[in-house]
Design an enzyme around this catalytic site. Structure first.
Site, PDB file in Angstrom:
ATOM      1  N   SER A 116      19.185  43.905  77.772  1.00 24.33           N
ATOM      2  CA  SER A 116      19.789  45.107  78.355  1.00 24.33           C
ATOM      3  C   SER A 116      21.313  45.069  78.376  1.00 24.33           C
ATOM      4  O   SER A 116      21.942  46.061  78.758  1.00 24.33           O
ATOM      5  CB  SER A 116      19.274  45.303  79.784  1.00 24.33           C
ATOM      6  OG  SER A 116      19.658  44.226  80.597  1.00 24.33           O
ATOM      7  N   LYS A 168      19.671  47.778  89.533  1.00 20.01           N
ATOM      8  CA  LYS A 168      20.970  47.761  88.863  1.00 20.01           C
ATOM      9  C   LYS A 168      21.925  48.764  89.490  1.00 20.01           C
ATOM     10  O   LYS A 168      23.118  48.477  89.685  1.00 20.01           O
ATOM     11  CB  LYS A 168      20.785  48.064  87.382  1.00 20.01           C
ATOM     12  CG  LYS A 168      20.043  46.977  86.616  1.00 20.01           C
ATOM     13  CD  LYS A 168      19.827  47.349  85.161  1.00 20.01           C
ATOM     14  CE  LYS A 168      19.102  46.249  84.403  1.00 20.01           C
ATOM     15  NZ  LYS A 168      18.862  46.585  82.993  1.00 20.01           N
TER      16      LYS A 168
END
Length: 816
Positions: A695, A738
């Site tokens: 990611s 996140k």
């Protein structure tokens, strides 16, 4: 010895006068009666001086008892007023410089006047004489005879008194001497009682008091004798019964009859009443038949007996009373946990179906989330909401398959597995059964416990679960199994397929404030003995300061620890007598907890001022975190260094990022031969922490382009997304964690993959996002257009002027 007796007779005659001067020897817990011989140990300096100064001809002293035996240097006020004059017959020196003396009591004396206290106590004393009643009183003579008779009986029953005392007491004609002799030889009298007898001059009253003491002692001795006789009779009876039992065993052995017939019959009744299935009942009866024929001394007897105990005590048909109250269950879940709406909704759905169909098989729920978000405690709340028993086992670190399935009976000390043991402890076959830390199950030469869980956690198979120890099927289909895990990666796919995964994501700052106010603060103030809010009050700004600067976590475990620390500070003040109420604002919190551990307000801005640094977002098992990716160039050629303890997947992402940058170098006015002339180094700080995953691909491309073009990344911008060689931005997971990490770092703009937009809109509320703006992109070019500054910060770097309307339209954000 005859000379000493003559001396003592002379001294008696001398002391029969009114006043005499004697040295006084204080003693502890010892009363000397006239005409009694008493050994004494002399060790105090004053007493040693007294014995040393005694003249050889008249070694006469006064022996007086201390009122308090703990006083080492008694003064005249510390002594009783009545004592006994005594003749010192013999003095023996001991190795420890003390003396051992034998004294003979002469007369009762009273201390009239203290002459001196040094080097030892000397006093003027007066001899005291008994008041004898007239001889014509027959009641006095009867009392004396009764005293003699009772004392003889006491001597006869007492195990400590010599039988010779019975003869001695018969030869004493003087009533006064008789009372003193008995008082001196009766061990049950306390020091105070003996002192009272010594001070009593009325002979009739003294003998009457002594008579009452003797009668009490006689009753005690008679009761002791009766108890001893009863105990002896019981021992004799036990021995008799033992011999009879042994004879009975021998007779039954000759006749072939088992001596455990009653126990066998009791087990047979329990098997019939247990309600077990047909196969289990058949096996239990077969084992019972073997037990009936087995000698109790045989090695297998205990094994079979233990097995039958397990079989008959399991709840084969015992279930909880079905009380489905959706409103009550919802209230309990809301009381115990804040938020977690999806979890609560799933539990209420299960209850609703259970209310309509009572034979519903228990689902297999798996709570997955970072530590401290309430996975384990949620299981207890579910049990309370369903009004069922709660059983829990921790699977963390289990390597042995037998811990789940049990050991076979052929092994010494074999037992059922943890599943059957938990069912037995719950005493019902439909408890809430929590399998904690299912992602941490180990695997080695002893087997794979996760494979043993496949049958346990399959609703289609666990109705006939077979434990190795029981070796009969047991129905687990009514059990509501709840598993907890931090990550899903380590759970085998076959086991994960049997679970219904429910994710518990991290809490926002506002949610943590609610949880702390509603649950943590009342819990910790009560645990530390502080009255809330009378003695302590947590202001919202103080709690927010703790959350932002002293804890960095997805859950609330560390937050609870910090709250406990603050409670202890106030608890100490309260214990020291302070009555001042403590109000905890941000200033007080920093004073008590010290320097803030986390300061992220300016970290993102400071580290992105130079080109080559980009901010990414990462997911960890403990929640989200910001990730800095740094790229730099140096003179050399064709060397690509990757550092920061990055895993193989992240290394592949770095290779893909470099390939994309090299293939699109001309688009950003970068020398197409830069890799042939320069070495490229990509570093991910916090090098001690392992990192992996795809990611961070967009972050790596951004850092490389920033380093090559000299364009810094925009302040307070962060990004996440996987890249392809064709420049596509692929979706990633863990978005809530996140985004929460970005908010903690005071990031204002987040770049996300376009394909994640539906998930974000569904899962994240406007309250959670706050002022954070989200930008969804599909290509790398859109990321660079958004993330990089327009102009280069270095003059030797070309500034790209590429800006298209298409890229501008790629910028999207959620409505505020």
């Amino acid at each position: 010895m005859d000379q000493e007796n003559e001396k003592s007779a002379l001294v008696k005659a001398k002391l029969s006068g009114d006043l005499s001067e004697l040295p006084i020897l204080p003693v502890r817990d010892t009363v000397l009666f006239p005409n009694a011989i008493l050994p004494l140990t002399v060790g105090r300096p004053a007493s040693l001086n007294l014995i040393a100064d005694l003249p050889e001809e008249e070694r006469v002293i006064g022996v007086v008892v201390q009122r308090d035996p703990r006083i080492d240097t008694p003064q005249p006020v510390d002594l009783f007023r009545v004592g006994t004059s005594a003749f010192v017959h013999k003095v023996i020196k001991l190795p420890n410089d003390s003396l051992f003396i034998f004294v003979e009591g002469l007369h009762r004396i009273s201390l009239e006047e203290v002459i001196r206290t040094e080097p030892y106590l000397t006093s003027r004393v007066r001899a005291m004489h008994d008041v004898v009643p007239p001889d014509e009183k027959p009641d006095f003579e009867a009392l004396v005879r009764s005293v003699i008779s009772v004392f003889q009986e006491v001597v006869r029953l007492s195990p400590t008194l010599s039988d010779d005392l019975q003869t001695v007491v018969m030869n004493i004609d003087d009533p006064g001497r008789l009372s003193d002799f008995i008082a001196a030889n009766l061990p049950s009298l306390s020091t105070s009682e003996k002192q009272e007898l010594l001070e009593s001059l009325d002979l009739k009253a003294r003998i009457d008091r002594l008579h009452r003491q003797l009668v009490r002692e006689l009753e005690v001795q008679q009761l002791r004798s009766k108890i001893q006789s009863d105990v002896q009779d019981q021992v004799t009876q036990s021995q008799r019964e033992y011999f009879l039992r042994e004879q009975m065993k021998a007779i039954q052995k000759e006749l072939g009859e088992a001596d455990e017939q009653e126990e066998i019959e009791e087990l047979r009744k329990k098997i019939e009443a247990a309600g077990m299935n047909k196969e289990a009942k058949t096996e239990a009866k077969r084992e019972l038949k073997r037990l009936a024929k087995m000698n109790p001394a045989a090695a297998d007897y205990t094994v079979t007996r233990t097995y039958l105990d397990w079989v008959v005590t399991l709840p084969w048909n015992k279930v909880s009373e079905l009380k489905v109250d959706l409103a009550k269950a919802k209230q309990i879940l809301d009381e115990d946990h804040w938020d977690l709406e999806k979890i609560k909704e799933r539990i209420l759905e299960y209850l609703a179906v259970l209310k309509l169909k009572s034979t519903l098989k228990g689902p297999i729920l798996c709570f997955v989330g970072p530590p401290g978000v309430g996975k384990t405690s949620l299981g207890k709340s579910i049990a309370r909401a369903l009004d069922r028993k709660f059983a829990r086992i921790s699977l963390g670190g289990i390597h042995d398959e037998a811990e789940i399935r049990g050991h076979r009976r052929t092994y010494i000390g074999a037992l059922p597995g943890q599943i059957i043991q938990g069912i037995r402890r719950a005493e019902t076959r439909d408890p809430i059964f929590m399998l904690d830390e299912v992602d941490k199950v180990g695997r080695d030469f002893r087997g794979d416990p996760s494979s043993a869980l496949l049958e346990v956690l399959d609703p289609e198979q666990n109705s006939t679960f077979r434990d190795n120890y029981l070796d009969v099927p047991f129905d687990l289909s009514s059990v509501l199994f709840i598993c907890t895990a931090n990550v899903l990666d380590t759970i085998p796919p076959a086991l994960l397929d049997r679970m219904e995964v429910l994710e518990l994501q991290g809490y926002t700052e506002q949610e943590k404030l609610h949880i702390a106010t509603r649950y943590l603060i009342p819990k910790q103030t009560e645990a530390h003995g502080i009255k809330h809010p009378d003695q302590i009050e947590f202001a919202d700004e103080g709690l927010a300061h703790v959350i932002r600067h002293h804890t960095r976590e997805a859950g609330v475990r560390n937050l609870e620890r910090e709250i406990a620390t603050l409670c202890r500070k106030q608890a100490r003040k309260v214990a020291e007598g302070s009555t001042e109420k403590l109000t905890l604002g941000s200033k007080q919190v920093e004073e008590f907890l010290g320097v803030p551990r986390f300061r992220q307000e300016t970290e993102v801005v400071d580290r992105t001022r130079k080109p080559g640094v980009a901010v990414g977002l990462a997911w960890t098992p403990t929640g989200g975190d910001v990730l800095f990716v740094e790229a730099n160039l140096m003179k050399g050629g064709k060397n690509f260094n990757m550092t920061g303890q990055v895993g193989p997947v992240m290394q592949e992402s770095m290779q893909a990022a470099l390939t994309w940058v090299r293939s699109h170098a001309s688009d950003y006015k970068i020398d197409t031969d830069f890799f042939a002339k320069s070495d490229v180094h990509v570093h991910v700080p916090a090098g001690a922490i392992p990192k992996d995953g795809p990611s961070a691909g967009v972050t790596m491309v951004t850092s490389l382009v920033s380093a090559l073009t000299g364009r810094s990344t925009r302040p307070r911008w962060a990004m996440t997304g996987e890249i392809t060689l064709s420049g596509m931005v692929l979706p990633v997971g863990g978005l809530k964690e996140k985004i929460l990490a970005a908010k903690r770092a005071h990031v204002e703009h987040i770049i996300l993959p376009g394909e994640n937009e539906p998930n974000v809109r569904q899962d994240l509320s406007e309250e959670l996002l706050g002022d954070v703006k989200l930008h969804f992109v599909k290509k790398i070019e859109d990321v660079l257009e958004l993330a990089l500054e327009e102009n280069a910060t270095h003059s030797n770097k070309p500034t790209p002027s590429r800006k298209t309307a298409k890229n501008a339209q790629a910028q999207q954000q959620l409505p505020n």
